[in-house]
Design a protein around this motif. Structure first.
Motif, PDB file in Angstrom:
ATOM      1  N   LEU A 105       0.817  -1.208   0.000  1.00 23.37           N
ATOM      2  CA  LEU A 105       0.000   0.000   0.000  1.00 23.37           C
ATOM      3  C   LEU A 105       0.853   1.262   0.000  1.00 23.37           C
ATOM      4  N   ASP A 106       1.959   1.215   0.742  1.00 27.41           N
ATOM      5  CA  ASP A 106       2.758   2.431   0.889  1.00 27.41           C
ATOM      6  C   ASP A 106       4.170   2.070   1.316  1.00 27.41           C
ATOM      7  N   VAL A 107       5.092   2.938   0.998  1.00 29.26           N
ATOM      8  CA  VAL A 107       6.485   2.828   1.428  1.00 29.26           C
ATOM      9  C   VAL A 107       6.869   4.181   2.014  1.00 29.26           C
ATOM     10  N   GLN A 108       7.498   4.152   3.172  1.00 31.99           N
ATOM     11  CA  GLN A 108       7.923   5.402   3.799  1.00 31.99           C
ATOM     12  C   GLN A 108       9.392   5.315   4.169  1.00 31.99           C
ATOM     13  N   VAL A 109      10.171   6.291   3.684  1.00 30.36           N
ATOM     14  CA  VAL A 109      11.579   6.381   4.060  1.00 30.36           C
ATOM     15  C   VAL A 109      11.630   7.055   5.427  1.00 30.36           C
ATOM     16  N   GLU A 110      12.222   6.377   6.404  1.00 27.09           N
ATOM     17  CA  GLU A 110      12.240   6.878   7.778  1.00 27.09           C
ATOM     18  C   GLU A 110      13.549   7.555   8.147  1.00 27.09           C
ATOM     19  N   ALA A 111      14.661   7.069   7.596  1.00 25.70           N
ATOM     20  CA  ALA A 111      15.966   7.657   7.933  1.00 25.70           C
ATOM     21  C   ALA A 111      16.971   7.300   6.846  1.00 25.70           C
ATOM     22  N   LYS A 112      17.896   8.226   6.600  1.00 29.75           N
ATOM     23  CA  LYS A 112      18.985   7.977   5.659  1.00 29.75           C
ATOM     24  C   LYS A 112      20.278   8.425   6.330  1.00 29.75           C
ATOM     25  N   ARG A 113      21.330   7.637   6.098  1.00 25.30           N
ATOM     26  CA  ARG A 113      22.647   8.010   6.619  1.00 25.30           C
ATOM     27  C   ARG A 113      23.648   7.861   5.500  1.00 25.30           C
ATOM     28  N   PRO A 114      24.194   8.930   4.994  1.00 23.72           N
ATOM     29  CA  PRO A 114      24.027  10.324   5.390  1.00 23.72           C
ATOM     30  C   PRO A 114      22.673  10.875   4.903  1.00 23.72           C
ATOM     31  N   ASN A 115      22.322  12.035   5.409  1.00 20.32           N
ATOM     32  CA  ASN A 115      21.025  12.630   5.079  1.00 20.32           C
ATOM     33  C   ASN A 115      20.854  12.911   3.592  1.00 20.32           C
ATOM     34  N   ASN A 116      21.940  13.169   2.883  1.00 22.27           N
ATOM     35  CA  ASN A 116      21.850  13.494   1.460  1.00 22.27           C
ATOM     36  C   ASN A 116      21.953  12.255   0.558  1.00 22.27           C
ATOM     37  N   LEU A 117      21.787  11.081   1.119  1.00 22.75           N
ATOM     38  CA  LEU A 117      21.843   9.847   0.345  1.00 22.75           C
ATOM     39  C   LEU A 117      20.721   9.845  -0.691  1.00 22.75           C
ATOM     40  N   PHE A 119      18.246   7.975  -2.699  1.00 25.22           N
ATOM     41  CA  PHE A 119      17.575   6.679  -2.639  1.00 25.22           C
ATOM     42  C   PHE A 119      16.184   6.815  -3.243  1.00 25.22           C
ATOM     43  N   GLN A 120      15.833   5.890  -4.115  1.00 25.25           N
ATOM     44  CA  GLN A 120      14.491   5.867  -4.688  1.00 25.25           C
ATOM     45  C   GLN A 120      13.940   4.446  -4.617  1.00 25.25           C
ATOM     46  N   TYR A 121      12.616   4.362  -4.681  1.00 23.40           N
ATOM     47  CA  TYR A 121      11.939   3.074  -4.763  1.00 23.40           C
ATOM     48  C   TYR A 121      10.818   3.196  -5.787  1.00 23.40           C
ATOM     49  N   ARG A 122      10.424   2.061  -6.325  1.00 20.17           N
ATOM     50  CA  ARG A 122       9.257   2.046  -7.209  1.00 20.17           C
ATOM     51  C   ARG A 122       8.535   0.711  -7.023  1.00 20.17           C
ATOM     52  N   LEU A 123       7.214   0.803  -7.039  1.00 21.65           N
ATOM     53  CA  LEU A 123       6.390  -0.393  -6.923  1.00 21.65           C
ATOM     54  C   LEU A 123       6.402  -1.134  -8.247  1.00 21.65           C
ATOM     55  N   GLU A 124       6.460  -2.461  -8.164  1.00 21.45           N
ATOM     56  CA  GLU A 124       6.502  -3.311  -9.355  1.00 21.45           C
ATOM     57  C   GLU A 124       5.610  -4.521  -9.173  1.00 21.45           C
ATOM     58  N   LEU A 132      14.526  -1.099  -5.249  1.00 20.09           N
ATOM     59  CA  LEU A 132      15.275  -0.100  -4.485  1.00 20.09           C
ATOM     60  C   LEU A 132      16.489   0.334  -5.293  1.00 20.09           C
ATOM     61  N   THR A 133      16.639   1.627  -5.519  1.00 12.55           N
ATOM     62  CA  THR A 133      17.789   2.123  -6.277  1.00 12.55           C
ATOM     63  C   THR A 133      18.461   3.265  -5.534  1.00 12.55           C
ATOM     64  N   PHE A 134      19.719   3.460  -5.855  1.00 12.28           N
ATOM     65  CA  PHE A 134      20.527   4.514  -5.237  1.00 12.28           C
ATOM     66  C   PHE A 134      21.648   4.855  -6.199  1.00 12.28           C
ATOM     67  N   ASN A 138      28.245   4.404   0.104  1.00 13.39           N
ATOM     68  CA  ASN A 138      29.590   4.228   0.647  1.00 13.39           C
ATOM     69  C   ASN A 138      29.525   3.225   1.792  1.00 13.39           C
ATOM     70  N   PRO A 139      30.658   2.666   2.199  1.00 15.45           N
ATOM     71  CA  PRO A 139      30.641   1.755   3.351  1.00 15.45           C
ATOM     72  C   PRO A 139      29.996   2.427   4.563  1.00 15.45           C
ATOM     73  N   GLY A 140      29.030   1.739   5.168  1.00 13.92           N
ATOM     74  CA  GLY A 140      28.326   2.264   6.334  1.00 13.92           C
ATOM     75  C   GLY A 140      27.087   3.079   5.997  1.00 13.92           C
ATOM     76  N   ASP A 141      26.927   3.495   4.740  1.00 12.14           N
ATOM     77  CA  ASP A 141      25.718   4.221   4.351  1.00 12.14           C
ATOM     78  C   ASP A 141      24.512   3.302   4.486  1.00 12.14           C
ATOM     79  N   SER A 142      23.364   3.893   4.863  1.00 11.60           N
ATOM     80  CA  SER A 142      22.172   3.073   5.051  1.00 11.60           C
ATOM     81  C   SER A 142      20.908   3.894   4.825  1.00 11.60           C
ATOM     82  N   VAL A 143      19.828   3.187   4.569  1.00 11.58           N
ATOM     83  CA  VAL A 143      18.504   3.785   4.471  1.00 11.58           C
ATOM     84  C   VAL A 143      17.525   2.868   5.192  1.00 11.58           C
TER      85      VAL A 143
END
Length: 184
Positions: A105-117, A119-124, A132-134, A138-143
């Motif tokens: 029904l929905d996807v919500q991005v809650e946090a990104k590290r770093p903030n300027n990462l 990141f996109q998603y699309r329903l399929e 999930l695309t980006f 970098n090592p340690g980066d996360s969403v």
């Protein structure tokens, strides 16, 4: 005389050991520093509405549609390797697919590290999958993101084809995290 033989044996052993270490260490170091890894960690699952719950006066709608069951799954995608992963490495981007009897029904991005990462998603797949695309991880980066699923809420499966990464899998972190309200 025994001291000379013992000294020669120790010198020979030290030379041999140094030779072995000088061959093996660079190989291990090269393998260590060139590690590529991307994990999808399942952080939590909350059943918001369960089918068959005997509450006839309670009705829940989403976008004007009656919802019988609703599950929120929270994930963290993180580069656990030692090298960056760039968009051109994504031959087939990471994709979470749920059962055909479910619907995202929905996807919500809650946090990104770093903030300027980026990141996109699309329903399929008729709203059964999410890609999930980006542009750069970098090592340690996360969403961290959550997926609202109705229907069969069994855990999704992850597929991906990424250069230098042989397999991507879902790692269950639910059991490793402390429960809210528990403890101190």
């Amino acid at each position: 005389m025994n001291h000379i033989k013992l000294g020669s044996a120790l010198a020979y052993a030290a030379t041999f050991l140094l030779g072995v270490v000088s061959i093996i260490f660079p190989l291990l170091w090269d393998q260590y520093k060139s590690k590529y890894a991307l994990e999808l960690q399942r952080l939590g699952t909350i059943s918001l509405i369960e089918a068959g719950t005997p509450l006839p006066k309670l009705g829940v709608t989403y976008d004007g549609r009656q919802i019988q069951n609703l599950t929120k799954r929270t994930y963290l995608m993180v580069n656990t390797g030692r090298n960056p992963i760039v968009e051109k490495d994504l031959v087939s981007p990471p994709k979470i697919t749920f059962e055909r009897t479910s619907e995202i029904l929905d996807v919500q991005v809650e946090a990104k590290r770093p903030n300027n990462l980026d990141f996109q998603y699309r329903l399929e797949d008729d709203d059964h999958g999410i890609a999930l695309t980006f542009s750069l991880l970098n090592p340690g980066d996360s969403v961290q993101f959550s997926v609202l699923v109705t229907g069969d809420a069994t855990d999704g499966k992850i597929t991906a084809r990424i250069a230098n990464i042989s397999e991507m899998r879902i790692v269950d972190r639910e059991r490793q995290l402390p429960r809210q309200g528990a403890g101190v």
